[in-house]
Write a protein that holds these residues in place. Structure first.
Motif, PDB file in Angstrom:
ATOM      1  N   THR A  85     -31.800 -88.454-107.872  1.00 52.41           N
ATOM      2  CA  THR A  85     -31.140 -89.788-109.199  1.00 52.41           C
ATOM      3  C   THR A  85     -31.393 -90.105-109.939  1.00 52.41           C
ATOM      4  O   THR A  85     -32.564 -90.524-109.833  1.00 52.41           O
ATOM      5  CB  THR A  85     -30.327 -90.599-108.101  1.00 52.41           C
ATOM      6  N   ILE A  86     -30.626 -90.730-110.709  1.00 53.41           N
ATOM      7  CA  ILE A  86     -32.097 -91.857-112.209  1.00 53.41           C
ATOM      8  C   ILE A  86     -30.660 -93.171-112.226  1.00 53.41           C
ATOM      9  O   ILE A  86     -29.765 -93.272-112.739  1.00 53.41           O
ATOM     10  CB  ILE A  86     -31.810 -91.315-113.626  1.00 53.41           C
ATOM     11  N   LYS A  87     -31.181 -93.900-111.611  1.00 56.52           N
ATOM     12  CA  LYS A  87     -30.497 -95.100-111.900  1.00 56.52           C
ATOM     13  C   LYS A  87     -31.146 -96.387-112.482  1.00 56.52           C
ATOM     14  O   LYS A  87     -32.590 -96.681-112.004  1.00 56.52           O
ATOM     15  CB  LYS A  87     -29.529 -95.347-110.214  1.00 56.52           C
ATOM     16  N   THR A  88     -30.231 -96.681-114.001  1.00 50.71           N
ATOM     17  CA  THR A  88     -31.580 -97.973-114.857  1.00 50.71           C
ATOM     18  C   THR A  88     -31.142 -99.198-114.260  1.00 50.71           C
ATOM     19  O   THR A  88     -32.595-100.247-115.149  1.00 50.71           O
ATOM     20  CB  THR A  88     -31.848 -97.902-115.539  1.00 50.71           C
ATOM     21  N   TYR A 116     -30.133 -82.712-111.574  1.00 48.44           N
ATOM     22  CA  TYR A 116     -30.683 -84.660-112.055  1.00 48.44           C
ATOM     23  C   TYR A 116     -29.111 -85.308-112.302  1.00 48.44           C
ATOM     24  O   TYR A 116     -28.467 -84.906-112.879  1.00 48.44           O
ATOM     25  CB  TYR A 116     -31.912 -85.205-112.715  1.00 48.44           C
ATOM     26  N   SER A 117     -28.655 -86.368-111.363  1.00 46.52           N
ATOM     27  CA  SER A 117     -27.235 -87.118-112.506  1.00 46.52           C
ATOM     28  C   SER A 117     -26.993 -88.408-112.269  1.00 46.52           C
ATOM     29  O   SER A 117     -28.918 -89.073-111.827  1.00 46.52           O
ATOM     30  CB  SER A 117     -26.737 -86.749-110.614  1.00 46.52           C
ATOM     31  N   LEU A 118     -26.948 -89.216-113.591  1.00 42.10           N
ATOM     32  CA  LEU A 118     -27.182 -90.778-113.389  1.00 42.10           C
ATOM     33  C   LEU A 118     -26.690 -91.031-112.636  1.00 42.10           C
ATOM     34  O   LEU A 118     -25.389 -90.840-111.839  1.00 42.10           O
ATOM     35  CB  LEU A 118     -26.557 -90.801-114.835  1.00 42.10           C
ATOM     36  N   SER A 121     -25.323 -95.901-117.125  1.00 43.88           N
ATOM     37  CA  SER A 121     -25.228 -95.657-117.739  1.00 43.88           C
ATOM     38  C   SER A 121     -27.187 -95.394-118.314  1.00 43.88           C
ATOM     39  O   SER A 121     -28.075 -96.410-117.880  1.00 43.88           O
ATOM     40  CB  SER A 121     -25.242 -96.598-119.200  1.00 43.88           C
ATOM     41  N   PHE A 122     -27.715 -94.467-119.298  1.00 43.40           N
ATOM     42  CA  PHE A 122     -29.460 -94.211-119.189  1.00 43.40           C
ATOM     43  C   PHE A 122     -28.835 -94.908-120.827  1.00 43.40           C
ATOM     44  O   PHE A 122     -28.663 -94.094-121.662  1.00 43.40           O
ATOM     45  CB  PHE A 122     -29.248 -92.829-119.475  1.00 43.40           C
ATOM     46  N   THR A 137     -24.456 -86.105-116.418  1.00 44.19           N
ATOM     47  CA  THR A 137     -24.528 -87.748-116.974  1.00 44.19           C
ATOM     48  C   THR A 137     -23.587 -88.312-116.081  1.00 44.19           C
ATOM     49  O   THR A 137     -23.556 -89.805-116.174  1.00 44.19           O
ATOM     50  CB  THR A 137     -23.923 -87.302-118.765  1.00 44.19           C
ATOM     51  N   PHE A 142     -25.299 -92.156-122.415  1.00 47.38           N
ATOM     52  CA  PHE A 142     -26.620 -91.604-122.118  1.00 47.38           C
ATOM     53  C   PHE A 142     -27.019 -91.938-123.992  1.00 47.38           C
ATOM     54  O   PHE A 142     -26.644 -90.753-124.405  1.00 47.38           O
ATOM     55  CB  PHE A 142     -26.267 -90.359-121.626  1.00 47.38           C
ATOM     56  N   SER A 163     -18.990 -88.796-120.828  1.00 46.65           N
ATOM     57  CA  SER A 163     -19.938 -89.322-120.978  1.00 46.65           C
ATOM     58  C   SER A 163     -19.585 -89.722-122.740  1.00 46.65           C
ATOM     59  O   SER A 163     -19.171 -88.750-123.402  1.00 46.65           O
ATOM     60  CB  SER A 163     -21.523 -88.672-120.975  1.00 46.65           C
TER      61      SER A 163
END
Length: 204
Positions: A85-88, A116-118, A121-122, A137, A142, A163
């Motif tokens: 996961t990518i969580k910002t 890899y999943s968001l 929002s990125f 996404t 994105f 997205s």
């Protein structure tokens, strides 16, 4: 590497304390900033070094916190395996460094055996290279500077869902190893865009 780098509310004592990458190659599993306080800053010791940049190798997920700043402008290799996961949490990648940033963060996805999943929002002012593996996404916005999914011979899947995307450069040229899955996504681009052998919903 199996060790997770984890910063939390006990990690920093001052306001805007900094964490620097000061070695040519840094490694970790997950990169987790959840719960930090005091607006810590993540950077590298020499943000102007384009010739021999510091490199961060992440073998898991990225979890950031809204109470932090990201000014690291070098190179990241995403080497996760399985599902990551990518969580910002609203953190913008590649914020200007003191004195003005003249380098742009580069993020490479290089493992064919990962998705890899968001997690939200990125947004970034960076280059992203999907050289291998799957990227989802997850229907989140994105946005960034340059996205490319053309380099290397590994298969890759880019799932855009619903997205909205806004990129200055978007390149998903398909030479037989890139599959773009598009549902109801909308892509906005403001300069040179290379899109061949792909079907998209809306491109402006």
């Amino acid at each position: 590497p199996s060790d997770t780098v984890w910063f939390d509310s006990n990690s920093f004592v001052g306001i805007s304390d900094s964490v620097f990458v000061d070695v040519p190659n840094a490694y970790c599993h997950n990169f987790n900033w959840t719960g930090v306080t005091g607006n810590p800053v993540f950077a590298e010791t020499n943000p102007l070094n384009n010739i021999h940049p510091d490199t961060l190798n992440i073998y898991g997920s990225i979890l950031l916190d809204s109470n932090m700043s990201w000014v690291y402008t070098s190179v990241i290799y995403m080497r996760g395996n399985g599902v990551e996961t990518i969580k910002t949490n609203g953190v913008f990648f590649n914020e200007p460094y003191t004195g003005g940033s003249v380098t742009i963060l580069k993020i490479f996805f290089v493992n064919p055996n990962v998705t890899y999943s968001l997690g939200d929002s990125f947004a970034c002012d960076c280059y992203i290279y999907l050289n291998a593996g799957n990227f989802n996404t997850n229907n989140f916005d994105f946005n960034g500077y340059s996205f490319s999914a053309v380099t290397g011979s590994n298969n890759r899947i880019l799932n855009l869902g619903t997205s909205n995307l806004n990129w200055q450069s978007w390149n998903t040229t398909d030479y037989g190893n890139t599959l773009v899955v598009v549902a109801d996504s909308c892509i906005l681009t403001s300069s040179y865009t290379s899109i061949f052998r792909q079907n998209y919903n809306i491109i402006n």
